[in-house]
Motif scaffolding. Structure first.
Motif, short mmCIF file in Angstrom:
data_model
loop_
_atom_site.label_atom_id
_atom_site.label_comp_id
_atom_site.label_asym_id
_atom_site.label_seq_id
_atom_site.Cartn_x
_atom_site.Cartn_y
_atom_site.Cartn_z
N HIS A 84 44.08 48.37 18.47
CA HIS A 84 44.22 47.67 19.76
C HIS A 84 45.33 48.25 20.63
O HIS A 84 46.50 48.28 20.23
CB HIS A 84 44.45 46.17 19.55
N GLU A 125 38.66 56.92 24.40
CA GLU A 125 39.98 56.78 25.03
C GLU A 125 40.82 58.04 24.90
O GLU A 125 41.80 58.21 25.62
CB GLU A 125 40.73 55.58 24.41
N ASN A 177 33.61 51.49 24.50
CA ASN A 177 34.05 50.17 24.03
C ASN A 177 32.90 49.44 23.35
O ASN A 177 31.85 49.26 23.95
CB ASN A 177 34.52 49.30 25.20
N PHE A 188 38.84 42.48 24.60
CA PHE A 188 38.52 41.80 25.85
C PHE A 188 37.36 40.79 25.74
O PHE A 188 37.51 39.62 26.09
CB PHE A 188 38.23 42.84 26.94
N LEU A 191 37.90 37.87 23.39
CA LEU A 191 39.02 37.08 23.91
C LEU A 191 38.55 36.17 25.04
O LEU A 191 38.83 34.96 25.05
CB LEU A 191 40.15 38.00 24.41
N PRO A 203 42.31 35.99 31.12
CA PRO A 203 43.29 36.89 31.74
C PRO A 203 42.68 38.25 32.07
O PRO A 203 42.21 38.96 31.18
CB PRO A 203 44.37 37.03 30.65
N TYR A 205 43.59 41.92 33.57
CA TYR A 205 44.73 42.77 33.90
C TYR A 205 44.54 43.38 35.29
O TYR A 205 43.46 43.91 35.60
CB TYR A 205 44.87 43.91 32.90
N ARG A 212 34.41 50.11 32.06
CA ARG A 212 34.19 50.52 30.68
C ARG A 212 32.69 50.72 30.45
O ARG A 212 31.85 50.14 31.15
CB ARG A 212 34.70 49.44 29.70
N ASN A 247 35.58 44.98 34.44
CA ASN A 247 35.99 43.81 33.64
C ASN A 247 35.68 42.51 34.37
O ASN A 247 35.30 41.51 33.74
CB ASN A 247 37.48 43.90 33.33
N ARG A 271 48.31 46.07 32.39
CA ARG A 271 48.78 46.78 31.20
C ARG A 271 49.42 48.10 31.65
O ARG A 271 48.87 48.77 32.55
CB ARG A 271 47.55 47.05 30.34
N HIS A 274 47.30 51.68 32.21
CA HIS A 274 45.94 51.16 32.00
C HIS A 274 44.93 52.17 32.54
O HIS A 274 44.90 52.44 33.73
CB HIS A 274 45.82 49.82 32.74
P1 TYD Z 1 40.27 46.15 25.25
O1 TYD Z 1 39.22 45.29 24.66
O2 TYD Z 1 41.68 45.94 24.86
O3 TYD Z 1 39.81 47.64 24.99
P2 TYD Z 1 40.42 49.04 25.57
O4 TYD Z 1 41.75 48.79 26.14
O5 TYD Z 1 40.48 49.80 24.31
O6 TYD Z 1 39.42 49.54 26.58
O7 TYD Z 1 40.20 46.04 26.83
C1 TYD Z 1 39.00 46.31 27.54
C2 TYD Z 1 39.32 46.20 29.02
O8 TYD Z 1 39.69 44.85 29.31
C3 TYD Z 1 40.50 47.05 29.44
O9 TYD Z 1 40.28 47.54 30.77
C4 TYD Z 1 41.66 46.08 29.43
C5 TYD Z 1 41.01 44.80 29.87
N1 TYD Z 1 41.65 43.56 29.36
C6 TYD Z 1 41.98 42.54 30.24
O10 TYD Z 1 41.77 42.65 31.47
N2 TYD Z 1 42.56 41.40 29.74
C7 TYD Z 1 42.82 41.24 28.40
O11 TYD Z 1 43.38 40.19 28.00
C8 TYD Z 1 42.47 42.29 27.50
C9 TYD Z 1 42.73 42.17 26.03
C10 TYD Z 1 41.86 43.44 28.03
#
Ligand code: TYD
Ligand code: NAD
Length: 348
Positions: A84, A125, A177, A188, A191, A203, A205, A212, A247, A271, A274
């Protein structure tokens, strides 16, 4: 065939073990897994009694254990990893330990036995963000942004070096993904589904417009099974669908599927580093050995949402058990911010 699967108690590995047992009557599967917070034997409860399946609790960094198991195997499919991105930003040490040293340990053992195949499961990635309108093929430069993707890129380099130097019969796969049942709800899709089920904020980001290529875990495992049999040693294969979803689109679709209000969408601090967009060119895998994703995203997402809604005990145990300590340490501040935003009407 005797197959050593590393990380088979995790999300993708558990689906792969199930697929092997279902589609290869003569296979023997050994699942080597350390059972970190992400490993869960419940994911394979339906396989536990199968005489062709064996679970070994252990660490891929344990050279002696790995040498012994490798000596009894014809092929290896290597999933075990810290997986993660957000965790890698908080504490990257376990990522380099497992993803780099663990892969090195497996390769050292692999070069000393007559293996038929070593499939190294990697990620899109490693290429870093791909500009709009472009798709990256297997020759693309590696430009990892996070400690997670840097550690995976390092492990890919080790695999290529061991294939060239020692003739380890390895190949690398780089998938988009994944989503589907049994995915740990820090990622994501699980969650936001589990938050929505509990009427908690989703949430997103930054602006939520990151793109993705969402690949259903069963499609991914089918591709891996095909490559285990017919992939070329020393080669790299991208595995994706060619579809793009932001997303925000995914979050909106989840809320619609569950009949929950769109106002649960809450934009939070982005993030660091990101990656804006991932986009794989999969022409190589599509033409030979010939694979295409079969599960439409709308259908796969609906089934995934239904699975999480139908397994509240699994979600509860995972989320409030192993996850709790990490969650409390790293997410409480974010949850407080979310709560404050919601009290103020939120942003959606
Ligand atoms: P994630 O599932 O962590 O996979 P990766 O970062 O390996 O692609 O995240 C997928 C997408 O979702 C990524 O663009 C980050 C976003 N994200 C959010 O917007 N909010 C969140 O709480 C999480 C965990 C991810
Ligand atoms: P996961 O976090 O759900 O599972 C990882 C598994 O590895 C767990 O069962 C854990 O206990 C085990 N493990 C961790 N460290 C170990 C160690 N030192 N020794 C033995 N076992 C150990 O991960 P996942 O999402 O199933 O991903 C599996 C693989 O696929 C990873 O290599 C990941 O980089 C890759 N991948 C994942 C995605 C995705 O979207 N999830 C996409 C592309 C590639």
């Amino acid at each position: 065939m005797r197959i050593l699967v590393t990380g088979g108690a995790g999300f993708i590995g558990s689906h792969f073990v199930r697929l092997l047992l279902a589609s290869h009557p003569d296979c023997q599967v050994t699942n080597l897994d350390k059972l970190t917070y992400a490993g869960n034997l419940e994911n394979l409860a339906d396989c536990a009694e199968d005489p062709r399946y064996r679970f070994v609790k252990g660490d891929i960094c344990d050279a002696e254990l790995v040498r012994g198991l490798m000596g009894e195997s014809d092929a290896v499919v290597h999933f075990a990893a810290e997986s993660h991105v957000d965790r890698s930003i908080v504490d990257s040490a376990p990522f380099f330990e497992t993803n780099v040293r663990g892969t090195f340990t497996l390769l050292e053992a692999a070069r000393q036995v007559p293996l038929q195949r070593f499939v190294h499961v990697s990620t899109d990635e490693v290429y870093g963000p791909i500009p709009p309108g472009r798709w990256v093929n297997e020759a693309g430069a590696l430009l990892p942004s996070s400690p997670y993707s840097a550690a995976k890129a390092a492990s890919d380099m080790l695999v290529l070096a061991y294939a060239r130097t020692y003739g380890v019969p390895a190949l690398i796969t780089r998938a988009g993904n994944n989503y589907g049942p049994f995915q740990f709800p820090e990622k994501f899709i699980p969650l936001i589904v589990s938050n929505a089920l509990e009427d908690r904020p989703l949430p997103l980001y930054g602006d939520g417009l990151q793109v993705r290529d969402w690949l259903h875990v069963e499609d991914h495992c089918r591709a891996l099974d095909l490559l285990l049999e017919r992939g070329e040693r020393g080669e790299i294969y991208n595995i994706g669908t060619g579809r793009e979803h932001t997303n925000l689109e995914v979050a909106r679709a989840v809320l619609d599927l569950l009949g929950k209000p769109q106002s649960l969408i809450t934009f939070v601090e982005d993030r660091p580093a990101h990656d804006r967009r991932y986009a794989l060119d999969c022409a190589k895998l599509n033409s030979s050995p010939g694979w295409r994703a079969a599960i439409e995203f709308a259908d796969g997402l609906r089934r995934t949402v239904e699975w999480y809604a139908g397994h509240p005990e699994w979600v509860g145990r995972v989320r409030h058990g192993a996850y709790r300590e990490y969650y409390e340490r790293h997410y409480v501040r974010r949850e407080e911010t979310l709560a404050a935003m919601l009290r103020g009407g939120g942003r959606s």
